[in-house]
Scaffold this motif. Structure first.
Motif, PDB file in Angstrom:
ATOM      1  N   ARG A 322      -1.448   5.612  -0.390  1.00  0.00           N
ATOM      2  CA  ARG A 322      -2.413   5.935   0.664  1.00  0.00           C
ATOM      3  C   ARG A 322      -2.841   4.650   1.355  1.00  0.00           C
ATOM      4  N   GLY A 323      -3.135   4.741   2.639  1.00  0.00           N
ATOM      5  CA  GLY A 323      -3.456   3.554   3.411  1.00  0.00           C
ATOM      6  C   GLY A 323      -4.693   2.820   2.938  1.00  0.00           C
ATOM      7  N   ASP A 324      -5.648   3.531   2.313  1.00  0.00           N
ATOM      8  CA  ASP A 324      -6.875   2.887   1.876  1.00  0.00           C
ATOM      9  C   ASP A 324      -6.801   2.376   0.447  1.00  0.00           C
ATOM     10  N   ALA A 325      -5.603   2.380  -0.153  1.00  0.00           N
ATOM     11  CA  ALA A 325      -5.441   1.892  -1.523  1.00  0.00           C
ATOM     12  C   ALA A 325      -5.709   0.385  -1.598  1.00  0.00           C
ATOM     13  N   GLU A 326      -6.428  -0.051  -2.629  1.00  0.00           N
ATOM     14  CA  GLU A 326      -6.709  -1.466  -2.828  1.00  0.00           C
ATOM     15  C   GLU A 326      -5.514  -2.147  -3.497  1.00  0.00           C
ATOM     16  N   LEU A 327      -5.412  -3.473  -3.271  1.00  0.00           N
ATOM     17  CA  LEU A 327      -4.285  -4.240  -3.804  1.00  0.00           C
ATOM     18  C   LEU A 327      -4.199  -4.120  -5.319  1.00  0.00           C
ATOM     19  N   GLN A 328      -5.313  -4.347  -6.014  1.00  0.00           N
ATOM     20  CA  GLN A 328      -5.276  -4.305  -7.473  1.00  0.00           C
ATOM     21  C   GLN A 328      -4.957  -2.907  -7.985  1.00  0.00           C
ATOM     22  N   GLU A 329      -5.442  -1.903  -7.267  1.00  0.00           N
ATOM     23  CA  GLU A 329      -5.147  -0.519  -7.641  1.00  0.00           C
ATOM     24  C   GLU A 329      -3.646  -0.259  -7.615  1.00  0.00           C
ATOM     25  N   MET A 330      -2.964  -0.772  -6.579  1.00  0.00           N
ATOM     26  CA  MET A 330      -1.518  -0.574  -6.471  1.00  0.00           C
ATOM     27  C   MET A 330      -0.772  -1.326  -7.571  1.00  0.00           C
ATOM     28  N   LEU A 331      -1.189  -2.554  -7.827  1.00  0.00           N
ATOM     29  CA  LEU A 331      -0.524  -3.352  -8.856  1.00  0.00           C
ATOM     30  C   LEU A 331      -0.712  -2.737 -10.241  1.00  0.00           C
ATOM     31  N   ASP A 332      -1.907  -2.199 -10.496  1.00  0.00           N
ATOM     32  CA  ASP A 332      -2.178  -1.601 -11.813  1.00  0.00           C
ATOM     33  C   ASP A 332      -1.274  -0.405 -12.086  1.00  0.00           C
ATOM     34  N   LEU A 333      -0.859   0.298 -11.040  1.00  0.00           N
ATOM     35  CA  LEU A 333       0.000   1.466 -11.241  1.00  0.00           C
ATOM     36  C   LEU A 333       1.365   1.082 -11.806  1.00  0.00           C
ATOM     37  N   PHE A 334       1.818  -0.143 -11.528  1.00  0.00           N
ATOM     38  CA  PHE A 334       3.098  -0.595 -12.077  1.00  0.00           C
ATOM     39  C   PHE A 334       2.984  -0.947 -13.554  1.00  0.00           C
ATOM     40  N   ALA A 335       1.756  -1.246 -13.992  1.00  0.00           N
ATOM     41  CA  ALA A 335       1.489  -1.606 -15.391  1.00  0.00           C
ATOM     42  C   ALA A 335       2.420  -2.740 -15.848  1.00  0.00           C
ATOM     43  N   GLY A 336       2.935  -2.625 -17.067  1.00  0.00           N
ATOM     44  CA  GLY A 336       3.764  -3.694 -17.631  1.00  0.00           C
ATOM     45  C   GLY A 336       5.109  -3.870 -16.961  1.00  0.00           C
ATOM     46  N   SER A 337       5.546  -2.870 -16.193  1.00  0.00           N
ATOM     47  CA  SER A 337       6.858  -2.970 -15.540  1.00  0.00           C
ATOM     48  C   SER A 337       6.863  -3.989 -14.408  1.00  0.00           C
ATOM     49  N   LEU A 338       5.685  -4.430 -13.955  1.00  0.00           N
ATOM     50  CA  LEU A 338       5.609  -5.361 -12.827  1.00  0.00           C
ATOM     51  C   LEU A 338       6.301  -6.688 -13.132  1.00  0.00           C
ATOM     52  N   ARG A 339       6.303  -7.118 -14.372  1.00  0.00           N
ATOM     53  CA  ARG A 339       6.887  -8.428 -14.707  1.00  0.00           C
ATOM     54  C   ARG A 339       8.397  -8.459 -14.526  1.00  0.00           C
ATOM     55  N   ARG A 340       9.021  -7.316 -14.392  1.00  0.00           N
ATOM     56  CA  ARG A 340      10.468  -7.259 -14.177  1.00  0.00           C
ATOM     57  C   ARG A 340      10.823  -6.878 -12.740  1.00  0.00           C
ATOM     58  N   LEU A 341       9.829  -6.930 -11.853  1.00  0.00           N
ATOM     59  CA  LEU A 341      10.050  -6.517 -10.469  1.00  0.00           C
ATOM     60  C   LEU A 341       9.604  -7.604  -9.493  1.00  0.00           C
ATOM     61  N   ARG A 342      10.148  -7.535  -8.286  1.00  0.00           N
ATOM     62  CA  ARG A 342       9.644  -8.302  -7.140  1.00  0.00           C
ATOM     63  C   ARG A 342       9.059  -7.268  -6.178  1.00  0.00           C
ATOM     64  N   VAL A 343       7.821  -7.443  -5.786  1.00  0.00           N
ATOM     65  CA  VAL A 343       7.121  -6.407  -5.022  1.00  0.00           C
ATOM     66  C   VAL A 343       6.582  -6.977  -3.714  1.00  0.00           C
ATOM     67  N   ALA A 344       6.869  -6.292  -2.609  1.00  0.00           N
ATOM     68  CA  ALA A 344       6.322  -6.657  -1.301  1.00  0.00           C
ATOM     69  C   ALA A 344       5.483  -5.486  -0.802  1.00  0.00           C
ATOM     70  N   ILE A 345       4.201  -5.738  -0.552  1.00  0.00           N
ATOM     71  CA  ILE A 345       3.261  -4.707  -0.116  1.00  0.00           C
ATOM     72  C   ILE A 345       3.051  -4.820   1.388  1.00  0.00           C
ATOM     73  N   GLY A 346       3.298  -3.740   2.098  1.00  0.00           N
ATOM     74  CA  GLY A 346       3.187  -3.747   3.551  1.00  0.00           C
ATOM     75  C   GLY A 346       1.781  -3.464   4.047  1.00  0.00           C
ATOM     76  N   LYS A 347       1.592  -3.587   5.335  1.00  0.00           N
ATOM     77  CA  LYS A 347       0.314  -3.311   5.968  1.00  0.00           C
ATOM     78  C   LYS A 347       0.108  -1.805   6.128  1.00  0.00           C
ATOM     79  N   ARG A 348      -1.160  -1.423   6.337  1.00  0.00           N
ATOM     80  CA  ARG A 348      -1.459  -0.021   6.642  1.00  0.00           C
ATOM     81  C   ARG A 348      -0.759   0.357   7.938  1.00  0.00           C
TER      82      ARG A 348
END
Length: 481
Positions: A322-348
């Motif tokens: 959702r466009g109003d999602a906070e940065l930390q909220e989005m990162l938390d959804l990846f949980a531990g899998s984030l350390r094995r990913l490269r993530v680019a977050i776009g603008k609303r």
């Protein structure tokens, strides 16, 4: 509520109506002989009295009638033949002036017979209402088993003679029996929350909503809630449909088997303003990428949300928030899998404007990142980093530092390359670096000292620090990992 017409039609009670009440119905019948009956009079009730307290004060009886009306009575029955032979004219005049009902109860008719008759009729009507309510509930339950939410609302609206609508947390109309219209009576029922999803059943009526109506409304809301809950066994199928629709909307190739389903609309996850936020995740192997999707799906399910993901190629996928999602909220959804990913977050971006160009740009931004790192819309873009001279210089610096550290990490099972990347991105702040790596501050300091020694660099020198930072964030197709 009972009608005065019914009461006066009970021939066995021999009631003699004198003044009609402005109210057409009454809630019950009670007796009273107290002069001050304020706390005992039920609202909209009929009061029976022989006015024994006013045996020698007939001139005060009219004021007593006004007192009963003020206390909540809609009609008064005066028993005659004991204290007063007939109903006094002053009382009749007062009743006409106040609009309160007035009738005479002959001496041979006991008050208890009137109370019993009213109670018996109320019980009879309650029984009928309960049977109708149960029959209506059974009918609604049977309708709900067919899974048609709109049909369920129309049937409930018919039983109660109201208009019904269901809205979600964004005030979007999910289902309705009629276009919005301002009616005299309104009510709403908050349905069960499913994570961030919240639905409300709204009721608009031209008549008062009774207790039986509310019971049926609550039953309808419960059934509608189940239809909107999106059962677990349908979740995977819905996720796959969302993925297919998203790829179709962006013109992306189908990396799985062809499907015969051709959805015409795409249910974007969007905020109240209609904005969505695209995010791209890249991995080095398919297993890491799949773990990332599974983590997203599990965490979204806990919040009552669906997964909106499109596979771009075997090692990358696009995900929508959702466009109003906070940065930390989005990162938390990846949980531990984030350390094995490269993530680019776009603008609303407005859901209708999302295109493959946005996706390609995010992929290009994510590709140079180290594993476990991300870029947000606040990350600064520096086009001059793509010039050939700068690229060559930064590539040389990477070979002398980042690549050297990766070789050492592989040989000694260390994490120096990632430590340097985080340290540079955190602006040389040891506390933030340690927090991001989930290590002690002293451990972070020791690693930085070790890096400076192995690579023969001084990270306290601003020019060196900046050059290394540009080396790891350079937006190119070079694999820096």
């Amino acid at each position: 509520m009972l009608e005065f017409e019914w009461l006066f039609n009970q021939g066995a009670l021999e009631i003699n109506p004198i003044c009609p009440s402005t109210a057409a119905t009454f809630s019950g019948v009670q007796t009273n002989e107290l002069e001050d009956a304020t706390e005992f009079i039920q609202q909209d009730s009929v009061v029976l009295t022989i006015a024994i307290a006013f045996a020698n004060r007939e001139d005060e009886l009219a004021a007593y009638l006004a007192h009963l009306a003020e206390a909540g009575a809609v009609a008064v029955g005066i028993g005659t033949g004991l204290i007063f032979p007939t109903v006094p004219e002053s009382v009749i005049a007062t009743a006409q002036e106040l609009g309160i009902g007035l009738f005479e109860v002959p001496r041979q008719i006991s008050f208890i017979s009137i109370v019993a008759a009213v109670h018996q009729e109320q019980s009879r009507r309650n029984d009928i209402a309960q049977r109708r309510l149960l029959a209506a509930q059974e009918k609604l339950t049977h309708t709900a088993t067919r899974g048609n939410l709109t049909e369920l609302l129309h049937e409930a609206a018919y039983f109660i003679d109201v208009e019904l609508s269901i809205i979600n947390e964004r005030d979007d109309v999910v289902a309705s029996t009629a276009p919005p219209a301002k009616r005299k009576y309104f009510s709403s029922y908050e349905m069960t929350s499913h994570g961030e999803r919240q639905h409300t059943l709204k009721v608009d009526s031209d008549h008062p909503i009774t207790a039986e109506d509310r019971s049926l409304i609550r039953h309808c809301a419960g059934l509608a809630d189940m239809l909107l809950a999106r059962p677990v066994e349908l979740r995977q199928a819905r996720n796959e449909l969302n993925s297919f629709a998203l790829r179709l909307s962006l013109g992306l190739p189908d990396t799985t088997s062809p499907s015969q389903m051709l959805p015409t609309t795409l249910d974007f996850p969007r905020d109240k303003e209609g904005f969505t936020r695209p995010v791209v995740a890249l991995a080095d192997d398919t297993r890491s990428l799949e773990r990332g999707k599974l983590a997203l799906d599990a965490n979204l399910e806990d919040r009552g949300q669906f997964l909106y993901v499109a596979q771009l190629d075997p090692l990358s996928f696009l995900f929508l928030f959702r466009g109003d999602a906070e940065l930390q909220e989005m990162l938390d959804l990846f949980a531990g899998s984030l350390r094995r990913l490269r993530v680019a977050i776009g603008k609303r971006i407005h859901a209708t404007e999302l295109s493959s160009d946005h996706v390609e740009e995010l992929v290009a931004r994510a590709r140079p990142l180290p594993l476990g790192e991300y870029l947000s819309p606040r990350s600064q873009s520096m086009p001059w980093l793509n010039s050939e001279v700068v690229r060559t210089a930064l590539a040389s610096r990477r070979r002398e530092t980042i690549n050297v550290l990766r070789t050492i990490d592989a040989e000694r099972n260390l994490d120096l390359a990632r430590t340097l990347s985080v340290y540079l991105r955190k602006g040389g702040q040891l506390n933030q670096t340690a927090e991001a790596l989930k290590i002690h501050r002293h451990t972070a300091r020791n690693r930085i000292a070790q890096i400076e020694q192995l690579c023969e660099v001084d990270l306290s020198e601003p020019a060196v620090f900046a050059e290394l930072l540009f080396a790891i964030v350079q937006d190119s197709d070079t694999d820096l990992d």
